[in-house]
Structures are given as structure tokens and as C-alpha cells.
Design an enzyme around this catalytic site. Structure first.
Site, mmCIF file in Angstrom:
data_model
loop_
_atom_site.group_PDB
_atom_site.id
_atom_site.type_symbol
_atom_site.label_atom_id
_atom_site.label_comp_id
_atom_site.label_asym_id
_atom_site.label_seq_id
_atom_site.Cartn_x
_atom_site.Cartn_y
_atom_site.Cartn_z
ATOM 1 N N THR A 125 0.806 -1.189 -0.012
ATOM 2 C CA THR A 125 -0.008 -0.086 0.106
ATOM 3 C C THR A 125 0.791 1.139 -0.178
ATOM 4 O OG1 THR A 125 -1.567 1.205 1.381
ATOM 5 C CG2 THR A 125 -0.179 -0.180 2.393
ATOM 6 N N ASP A 126 0.285 2.183 -0.553
ATOM 7 C CA ASP A 126 1.058 3.344 -0.565
ATOM 8 C C ASP A 126 1.271 4.151 0.960
ATOM 9 O OD1 ASP A 126 -1.618 4.170 -0.096
ATOM 10 O OD2 ASP A 126 -1.630 6.234 -1.410
HETATM 11 P P1 NAD Z 1 -10.253 -6.567 2.286
HETATM 12 O O1 NAD Z 1 -10.203 -6.436 3.812
HETATM 13 O O2 NAD Z 1 -11.638 -6.394 1.842
HETATM 14 O O3 NAD Z 1 -10.139 -8.361 2.153
HETATM 15 C C1 NAD Z 1 -9.168 -8.980 2.851
HETATM 16 C C2 NAD Z 1 -9.377 -10.470 2.526
HETATM 17 O O4 NAD Z 1 -8.157 -11.342 3.326
HETATM 18 C C3 NAD Z 1 -10.747 -10.914 3.061
HETATM 19 O O5 NAD Z 1 -11.014 -11.760 2.279
HETATM 20 C C4 NAD Z 1 -10.301 -11.609 4.465
HETATM 21 O O6 NAD Z 1 -11.000 -12.897 4.597
HETATM 22 C C5 NAD Z 1 -8.840 -12.456 4.008
HETATM 23 N N1 NAD Z 1 -8.024 -12.285 5.081
HETATM 24 C C6 NAD Z 1 -7.727 -11.803 6.086
HETATM 25 N N2 NAD Z 1 -6.779 -12.402 7.176
HETATM 26 C C7 NAD Z 1 -6.906 -13.514 6.448
HETATM 27 C C8 NAD Z 1 -5.707 -14.879 6.858
HETATM 28 N N3 NAD Z 1 -5.105 -14.721 7.921
HETATM 29 N N4 NAD Z 1 -5.827 -15.894 6.045
HETATM 30 C C9 NAD Z 1 -6.406 -15.955 4.826
HETATM 31 N N5 NAD Z 1 -7.248 -14.734 4.556
HETATM 32 C C10 NAD Z 1 -7.303 -13.805 5.305
HETATM 33 O O7 NAD Z 1 -9.168 -5.886 1.876
HETATM 34 P P2 NAD Z 1 -8.800 -5.267 0.396
HETATM 35 O O8 NAD Z 1 -9.364 -3.927 0.565
HETATM 36 O O9 NAD Z 1 -9.270 -6.119 -0.717
HETATM 37 O O10 NAD Z 1 -7.166 -5.207 0.429
HETATM 38 C C11 NAD Z 1 -6.461 -6.337 -0.005
HETATM 39 C C12 NAD Z 1 -5.007 -6.090 -0.117
HETATM 40 O O11 NAD Z 1 -4.893 -4.708 -0.770
HETATM 41 C C13 NAD Z 1 -4.335 -5.805 1.323
HETATM 42 O O12 NAD Z 1 -3.081 -6.329 1.267
HETATM 43 C C14 NAD Z 1 -4.368 -4.382 1.501
HETATM 44 O O13 NAD Z 1 -3.264 -3.992 2.197
HETATM 45 C C15 NAD Z 1 -3.971 -3.789 0.145
HETATM 46 N N6 NAD Z 1 -4.394 -2.569 -0.298
HETATM 47 C C16 NAD Z 1 -5.753 -2.121 0.003
HETATM 48 C C17 NAD Z 1 -6.101 -1.064 -0.583
HETATM 49 C C18 NAD Z 1 -7.641 -0.337 -0.569
HETATM 50 O O14 NAD Z 1 -7.886 1.004 -0.836
HETATM 51 N N7 NAD Z 1 -8.672 -1.329 -0.149
HETATM 52 C C19 NAD Z 1 -5.249 0.029 -1.291
HETATM 53 C C20 NAD Z 1 -3.825 -0.390 -1.192
HETATM 54 C C21 NAD Z 1 -3.555 -1.742 -0.997
#
Ligand code: NAD
Length: 332
Positions: A125-126
Site C-alpha cells: 500500500t502507499d
Molecule cells: P479486504 O479487507 O476487503 O479483504 C481482505 C481479505 O483477506 C478478506 O477476504 C479476508 O477474509 C482475507 N484474510 C484476512 N486475514 C486472512 C488470513 N489470516 N488468512 C487468509 N485470508 C485472510 O481488503 P482489500 O481492501 O481487498 O485489500 C487487499 C489488499 O490490498 C491488502 O493487502 C491491502 O493492504 C491492500 N491495499 C488495499 C487498498 C484499498 O484501498 N482497499 C489500497 C492499497 C492496498
């Protein structure tokens, strides 16, 4: 070709799975997800019907389960989306963030080494770069900017990034990292800014805005993030970090007003609430490297992406209805 996607029942992971299944019909996708509060199997309903898709419910911190999944599916590429992702929750309870986001990443990388996976890709992430002052619009973060985290969430993601780099250097793991700005789009959990404001506005409920709402984020439509990750796993160089950004900086309050306007609702629904602890002021990402080296650029204009997102939340009340009822307090 088999691609293992962790966290695929969450927001970005599920969008990535649909993007890949549609684009590459000859590839197999194996989703590994623990199904925490943020993951829903119903999100993957349409993928479940496909022969080239498999779902495994497992915790990425559980070495034995992950080993079994790798032994069975022998993925060529592993993309690690799985994470605890909500900043507010990390402030209340950092433990699970450190466990899943750091140790879970290690477990997946160890399996990649053991089974000779040819690429491990870490979704970062940023937020690892910290924030920028509001009065310096000339500044932005590139891949060489120092790590300067603000929340337990961003610190856990930064720690994982350092571990990925160490695994590349020490064990020769063919790894890449991408650092993306704020995503929005279909299947986002209703605790995050855009779905929360959309759902509350649709229901004529107060729209809670932190502080004065002047915090600035760069926004990217989730499908554009998916195409960027696809470009990195195919064309990116092992050992490299790629920033991904939408070149769309907006103040939170402007987004909230835009949503109200698009839904024909009054700005009197806005309710300013006490600011988040350590709230980052401005994120701005320089994505020149992925543009020039991998030929990627975002395709979706913010207003168009927001229209699509609002339409989706209007049409998919059954998906988010249950989720917002189970969230005890609204967060952003
Ligand atoms: P989210 O919270 O919607 O989804 C996370 C998923 O991971 C869920 O399905 C959850 O069940 C699963 N999960 C959590 N812990 C787990 C574990 N121990 N084992 C297996 N599965 C597990 O998150 P998102 O918004 O889809 O983000 C996904 C990735 O992108 C993350 O790594 C986040 O840091 C990164 N990210 C998100 C954003 C954003 O704007 N949402 C921006 C930049 C980076």
C-alpha cells in the site's frame, strides 16, 4: 498456469479473480481465504461455477494448511492480497494485523520457496510512505521514498515489504511488490469511505466525516488496480517495487459531497466527527515507473468509476445489507 490468490474473498482480491478469469480462460485460479469478517464466499459465487477455479478456506498463518494447498495445486504464481486492511481496527487491536500481515506473508513465501513457485507478488500500500503536508502539492512518493508509517496497519504492511525484499535477497525468491493508492469499486466492505457514504446516503443516515474532511487521498478504480497487478506479475522484474496510482487526488469531503450530489441527497446529512488518531493528511503517489516500464495506465475516470460503484451498491443491497447490519458501529 495456476495462480494462487490469497484474500480472494475480499474486495480487491475478488475483483482480481474475476478480472483474471475473464481475461485468461486457460488459467487456473486457486483462492485461499480465511473468511474473516471482511471476506464473503457469496462474493465468489460466479467464480465457483467455473471449472478453472478452486476455493480453499485457510488462514495464511497456518503453515500446515498452506503447505497442503501448495502441494496439491503447485501454483506457478502466488499473489498475496490477504491482510487485515482497516486502519481504525489496527488502532484498536494491532495484534492480528502483525500476525496476518507479517507472519502470514512469511508462511506464503516459505511455501513458494519449497514448491518452486516462479513468482511471489506482494500487494502492499502507499500508506507505507506515510503522509505529505497539505500545502505541498508538488510532492509525491516514488518507489525510493523512505518508509515512514503512521498506523499499526501501515507499519505491518511495511514490515511485510521489508521481509519480501529480504527473502528476495537472502533466498533468491523471485518476488515483486506493488504499492497502490486508495481503491474503490464493487464488493468493498461497507466500513470504508465510499461504500459507507453511499449506503448511508441511500438510507438518509448521517455521513460521518473525520475532522474537517480535508484529508487528501489518491483514488483508483479497483479494475485498474487489477490490470496493474496483472502487468506486474507478467512483465515486472523480480526484486522490484512498483507504485500504482490513479492520479486522482481528492479531499474526503469532496468525495462525500459528490456522492450526495449523485444520489440527489442533501449535504445536511454530513456529520463531522472527532478525527482519527494519527490521521494521515495527504497521500500522493508517483506511478511513473509502472507507466514507463510496464506500459500500464489507469483507464477509468473517477466520476465514471464512482457512477458504476454507486449503481452496484444500489443494485446489490442483498450483498451489503447483511454486512452493514453486522458492523456494530460505522467506521471509515
Ligand atoms: P479486504 O479487507 O476487503 O479483504 C481482505 C481479505 O483477506 C478478506 O477476504 C479476508 O477474509 C482475507 N484474510 C484476512 N486475514 C486472512 C488470513 N489470516 N488468512 C487468509 N485470508 C485472510 O481488503 P482489500 O481492501 O481487498 O485489500 C487487499 C489488499 O490490498 C491488502 O493487502 C491491502 O493492504 C491492500 N491495499 C488495499 C487498498 C484499498 O484501498 N482497499 C489500497 C492499497 C492496498
Amino acid at each position: 498456469m495456476t495462480i494462487l490468490v490469497t484474500g480472494g474473498a475480499g474486495f480487491i482480491g475478488s475483483n482480481f479473480i474475476y478480472y483474471m478469469l475473464e481475461k485468461y480462460t486457460d488459467q487456473k485460479i486457486v483462492c485461499v481465504d480465511k473468511l474473516t469478517y471482511a471476506g464473503r464466499l457469496s462474493t465468489l459465487e460466479k467464480a465457483m461455477a467455473k471449472k478453472n477455479f478452486a476455493f480453499c478456506r485457510a488462514d495464511i498463518c497456518d503453515k500446515e494448511s498452506i503447505d497442503r494447498i501448495f502441494a496439491e495445486h503447485r501454483p506457478d504464481i502466488a499473489v498475496n492480497f490477504a491482510a487485515e486492511s482497516h486502519v481504525d481496527r489496527s488502532i484498536e487491536c494491532p495484534d492480528i494485523f502483525l500476525k496476518t500481515n507479517i507472519l502470514g506473508t512469511q508462511v506464503i513465501m516459505d511455501a513458494c520457496i519449497k514448491y518452486g513457485t516462479s513468482r511471489f507478488h506482494q500487494i502492499s500500500t502507499d500508506e507505507v510512505y506515510g503522509d505529505l503536508p497539505l500545502d505541498r502539492p508538488d510532492l509525491s512518493f516514488d518507489e525510493n521514498s523512505p518508509i515512514r508509517t503512521s498506523s499499526p496497519y501501515s507499519a505491518s504492511k511495511a514490515a511485510a515489504d521489508l521481509l519480501v525484499q529480504a527473502y528476495h535477497r537472502t533466498y533468491g525468491l523471485p518476488a515483486t511488490i506493488s504499492r497502490c493508492s486508495n481503491n474503490y469499486g464493487e464488493y468493498q466492505f461497507p466500513e470504508k469511505l465510499i461504500p459507507l457514504m453511499t449506503i448511508n446516503a441511500m438510507n438518509d443516515m448521517p455521513l460521518p466525516v473525520y475532522g474537517n474532511g480535508r484529508n487528501v487521498r489518491d483514488w483508483l478504480y479497483v479494475k485498474d488496480h487489477c490490470s496493474a497487478v496483472d502487468a506486474v506479475i507478467r512483465k515486472g522484474k523480480a526484486g522490484e517495487i512498483y507504485n500504482i496510482g490513479g492520479n486522482t487526488e481528492m479531499e474526503n469531503i469532496s468525495i462525500v459531497k459528490l456522492i450526495l450530489n449523485k444520489l440527489g441527497k442533501s449535504e445536511s446529512l454530513i456529520k463531522y466527527v472527532a478525527d482519527r488518531k494519527g490521521h494521515d493528511l495527504r497521500y500522493a503517489i508517483n506511478a511513473a515507473k509502472i507507466r514507463s516500464e510496464l506500459g500500464w495506465s489507469p483507464q477509468t475516470d473517477f466520476s465514471e468509476g464512482l457512477d458504476r460503484t454507486i449503481k452496484w451498491y444500489k443494485e446489490n443491497q442483498s450483498w451489503w445489507g447483511e454486512l452493514s447490519n453486522s458492523t456494530p458501529e460505522v467506521r471509515m
